[in-house]
Write a protein that holds these residues in place. Structure first.
Motif, short mmCIF file in Angstrom:
data_model
loop_
_atom_site.label_atom_id
_atom_site.label_comp_id
_atom_site.label_asym_id
_atom_site.label_seq_id
_atom_site.Cartn_x
_atom_site.Cartn_y
_atom_site.Cartn_z
N ALA A 37 0.86 -1.18 0.00
CA ALA A 37 0.00 0.00 0.00
C ALA A 37 0.89 1.23 0.00
N SER A 38 0.55 2.19 -0.84
CA SER A 38 1.34 3.42 -0.95
C SER A 38 1.17 4.28 0.30
N LYS A 39 1.98 5.31 0.38
CA LYS A 39 1.90 6.26 1.50
C LYS A 39 0.48 6.81 1.65
N PHE A 40 -0.21 7.00 0.54
CA PHE A 40 -1.55 7.57 0.55
C PHE A 40 -2.65 6.51 0.59
N GLY A 41 -2.27 5.23 0.73
CA GLY A 41 -3.25 4.17 0.96
C GLY A 41 -3.71 3.39 -0.25
N VAL A 42 -3.15 3.61 -1.43
CA VAL A 42 -3.56 2.84 -2.60
C VAL A 42 -2.91 1.45 -2.53
N VAL A 43 -3.76 0.42 -2.59
CA VAL A 43 -3.28 -0.97 -2.48
C VAL A 43 -2.98 -1.49 -3.89
N TYR A 44 -1.80 -2.09 -4.05
CA TYR A 44 -1.39 -2.55 -5.37
C TYR A 44 -0.61 -3.86 -5.27
N LYS A 45 -0.49 -4.52 -6.40
CA LYS A 45 0.31 -5.74 -6.52
C LYS A 45 1.78 -5.33 -6.67
N LYS A 46 2.66 -5.99 -5.94
CA LYS A 46 4.09 -5.67 -6.06
C LYS A 46 4.57 -5.96 -7.48
N LYS A 47 5.46 -5.12 -7.99
CA LYS A 47 5.89 -5.18 -9.38
C LYS A 47 6.56 -6.49 -9.77
#
Length: 122
Positions: A37-47
Motif C-alpha cells: 500500500a502506498s503512503k496515501f493508501g492505494v493498495v497494489y500488486k508488487k511489481k
C-alpha cells in the motif's frame, strides 16, 4: 457483516486520514508477500510478482459479550492474500463493536445531510 462475502482490497484506497487506515496500510506493508500500500493508501500488486493476486478481507468469529448489563459485539477482521494456488493470512484483528455508538454516528450524519439539503434547497 457476518453474512457479507469477502471483499477485494486490491487497487482500492485506504483512508489514511484515520489511524485505522494508516494501521491497515502499515500492516499490509509489513505482512504481505505479494501486495503493498502506498503512503496515501492505494493498495497494489508488487511489481516483481507474477500471476493473479488477490487481497481480500472478511469478518468472522462473531460473539456477543455482556459488560455491566450492556451487550457488545465482537468479531475478527481478517485479511488474506493469494497468488496462484498459494494463500496466507496477512492479518487477523479482533474488533469490539459498540452498536449504540455506531447508531449515533449514523443518525448524526443523517441529520447533517438533511440540514445541508434544506439549506441548499435540495
Amino acid at each position: 457483516m457476518y453474512m457479507a462475502d469477502s471483499q477485494n482490497l486490491l487497487f482500492e484506497k485506504l483512508d489514511t486520514n484515520y489511524a485505522a487506515g494508516r494501521e491497515l496500510r502499515d500492516l499490509i506493508n509489513e505482512n504481505s508477500r505479494w501486495c503493498a500500500a502506498s503512503k496515501f493508501g492505494v493498495v497494489y500488486k508488487k511489481k516483481d510478482v507474477k500471476g493473479y493476486v488477490q487481497l481480500k478481507f472478511h469478518f468472522t468469529d462473531f460473539e456477543v459479550d455482556e459488560i455491566e448489563g450492556e451487550k457488545y459485539q465482537r468479531f475478527s477482521f481478517v485479511v488474506v492474500e493469494s497468488c496462484g494456488n498459494e494463500e496466507q493470512d496477512v492479518l487477523k484483528k479482533e474488533v469490539k463493536f459498540d452498536q449504540f455508538y455506531f447508531q449515533n454516528i449514523v443518525e448524526k450524519r443523517l441529520r447533517y445531510t438533511k440540514l445541508a439539503k434544506s439549506v441548499l434547497g435540495g
